[in-house]
Design an enzyme around this catalytic site. Sequence first.
Site, short mmCIF file in Angstrom:
data_model
loop_
_atom_site.label_atom_id
_atom_site.label_comp_id
_atom_site.label_asym_id
_atom_site.label_seq_id
_atom_site.Cartn_x
_atom_site.Cartn_y
_atom_site.Cartn_z
N SER A 45 59.86 -66.52 0.19
CA SER A 45 60.15 -65.17 0.66
C SER A 45 61.63 -64.92 0.49
O SER A 45 62.42 -65.86 0.31
CB SER A 45 59.78 -65.06 2.15
OG SER A 45 60.33 -63.92 2.75
N TYR A 94 60.02 -68.35 10.84
CA TYR A 94 59.61 -67.97 9.48
C TYR A 94 60.70 -68.33 8.48
O TYR A 94 60.42 -68.87 7.40
CB TYR A 94 59.33 -66.48 9.46
CG TYR A 94 58.78 -65.93 8.17
CD1 TYR A 94 57.46 -66.18 7.80
CD2 TYR A 94 59.56 -65.14 7.33
CE1 TYR A 94 56.93 -65.66 6.62
CE2 TYR A 94 59.04 -64.61 6.16
CZ TYR A 94 57.73 -64.88 5.81
OH TYR A 94 57.22 -64.35 4.64
#
Length: 280
Positions: free
Chosen positions: A157, A170
């Site tokens: 990401s 995350y």
Amino acid sequence: MGRFDGKVALITGGARGQGRSHGLALAREGADVALLDIAKGKAGHHTYRTAELSDLERTAEDIRKLGRKALGIQCDVTDEAQVQAAADKAAAELGGIDYVIANAAIYPCFGESWKISKKDWDSTLDIDLTGVWLTCKYTIPHVIARGRGGALVLVSSMAGIKPLPYNSDYVAAKHGVVGLGLTLAIELGPYGIRSNVLCPGAVDTPMVDAVAEENSLTREQLLGQFENFDLLDVGAMKPEESTTPAVLWMLSQDAKFYTGQVLTLDAGASIRPVAWGKQG
């Protein structure tokens, strides 16, 4: 002749979203595809709506309609035995594994780092990092067995290359995916197998609705956080198929010398200046 005639791809998180898009595109270019997804239940300790079994079956059937073989396999990527069984099943029924797209992930609740519960921290790391490692652990021997020319794409990401506040679990997981993917490139080089990492920006997949629900936001409120997010002004979020051309290129022989790299696909969001505005 398609770029992937005679090849087999395994995709985690393959029932919906980006994983579905990748699977259909690979099939259109000749590949047989194994789709792994959790199908029903909770994703770790999070209450996200996971893919329904019908989603998995529908995507597999859509691939078959393209004239390719497809397996839809229920699999929790945090369960080592399930991942091993799924990899072995895919290799046995499809004739091996050439490509791996480790795509399955969740997005956690927003919160300051010191307020995240250990339960949620463990859940995010289990799915978004350990799940990627387990996928690689049990697919790589099959890729090696197929001989030179295989490739892995680990999906990280934009959070894997820069910090995002209120998302430290995350961010930690996605930074870990980058490190894993680059380490695998070194270890797999002698086998002629490539490993690269994709870092997408904001992508509009079914997870968007789940994230909004988990954080007690409306979809519109969540999307509003991504307005004016990138340099190209292409909208709050990119469509789920937006990452597929890059994934297919990284797997293809067009990228045969491309390994150990991080490809950021975020319309420039990761380098956007803080005080950015239209000029003129």
